[in-house]
Design an enzyme around this catalytic site. Structure first.
Site, short mmCIF file in Angstrom:
data_model
loop_
_atom_site.label_atom_id
_atom_site.label_comp_id
_atom_site.label_asym_id
_atom_site.label_seq_id
_atom_site.Cartn_x
_atom_site.Cartn_y
_atom_site.Cartn_z
CG ASN A 105 -2.34 -0.87 0.66
OD1 ASN A 105 -2.91 -0.64 0.08
ND2 ASN A 105 -2.27 -2.10 1.24
CG HIS A 132 -9.76 -3.96 8.22
ND1 HIS A 132 -8.65 -4.32 9.30
CD2 HIS A 132 -10.95 -4.18 8.27
CE1 HIS A 132 -9.29 -5.40 9.54
NE2 HIS A 132 -10.53 -5.31 8.82
CG ASP A 192 -9.98 -2.76 12.69
OD1 ASP A 192 -8.71 -2.20 11.60
OD2 ASP A 192 -8.97 -3.85 12.29
C1 GAR Z 1 -3.21 -4.91 3.85
O1 GAR Z 1 -4.11 -6.16 2.80
C2 GAR Z 1 -3.56 -4.01 4.33
O2 GAR Z 1 -5.76 -3.49 4.11
C3 GAR Z 1 -3.69 -5.01 6.08
O3 GAR Z 1 -2.71 -6.01 6.25
C4 GAR Z 1 -1.57 -5.44 4.53
C5 GAR Z 1 -0.96 -5.02 4.46
O4 GAR Z 1 -0.74 -5.07 3.16
N1 GAR Z 1 -3.84 -4.15 7.38
C6 GAR Z 1 -4.69 -4.77 8.37
O5 GAR Z 1 -5.58 -5.69 8.58
C7 GAR Z 1 -4.79 -3.39 9.07
N2 GAR Z 1 -5.71 -4.25 10.22
P1 GAR Z 1 0.76 -4.23 2.86
O6 GAR Z 1 2.65 -4.54 3.84
O7 GAR Z 1 1.49 -5.00 0.72
O8 GAR Z 1 0.20 -2.45 2.76
#
Ligand code: GAR
Length: 201
Positions: free
Chosen positions: A16, A110, A146
């Protein structure tokens, strides 16, 4: 004048964060990543940030009391004059101290349609529950998990043959779209909050 300086907090892969950086580089998001902070030394995202030549800070959080850690975090973010804090896979609860230091200036992404499936493993929760649609949510962060007002959501269908991996990938593609959009809306001040509702203006 609109706000511009973003501080990224991450704990892992950082895809992200990369999508945000790509949107900035492409000129679709007018912002600047002032600092990328990881609470884990081994987070691949912090290595990516170094490769991009961004300012990075690693602050190992293990065993550090939450508020003590968050005070240092706030200090580092302020040192970099951060306007908006973006949690990008930051897997640690924030203290009240932190939330109050950046009132309505913290966003999180999220991987579910909140308020469904908060917490860990939202994609597993969706598969286990048997929903036909799930998605992702960008929301303001308050002191509850959240929970804050929702800026944007995207809906993703759950296919009969989905695994955790295929569903997560479909959701992630949408995360990468809506996070930058939501950041743009907030930085430009193109919204107002009425109760729990974020009205885009
Ligand atoms: C993503 O899917 C984000 O939505 C989730 O962790 C992942 C991080 O991916 N976040 C949560 O679950 C927060 N509660 P990334 O490190 O590749 O961005």
């Amino acid at each position: 004048m609109s706000l511009r300086k973003i501080g990224i907090l991450l704990s892992g892969r950082g895809s992200n964060f990369e999508a945000i950086q790509r949107a900035i580089a492409a000129g679709t998001l007018d912002a600047e990543i002032a600092v990328v902070i990881s609470n884990r030394e081994a987070a691949p995202g912090i290595e990516t940030a170094r490769r991009f030549g961004l300012k990075t800070v690693v602050m190992p959080s293990q065993g550090v009391p939450r508020e003590q850690f968050d005070r240092e975090l706030v200090r580092v973010l302020n040192e970099h004059q951060v306007d908006l804090v973006c949690l990008a896979g930051y897997m640690r609860l924030l203290s009240g101290y932190f939330v109050q230091a950046f009132p309505q200036r913290i966003l999180n992404i999220h991987p579910s349609l909140l308020p469904s499936f908060p917490g860990l493993d939202a994609q597993h929760q969706a598969l286990d529950y048997g929903v036909k649609y799930t998605g992702c949510t960008v929301h303001f962060v308050d002191e509850h998990l959240d929970n804050g007002p929702i800026v944007l959501q995207a809906v993703v269908p759950v296919e009969d043959n989905d695994t955790y991996e295929t569903l997560s990938a479909r959701i992630l593609a949408q995360e990468h779209q809506i996070y930058s959009k939501a950041i743009g809306i907030v930085l430009r001040g193109e919204y107002r909050i009425e109760g729990r509702r974020v009205i885009c203006v």
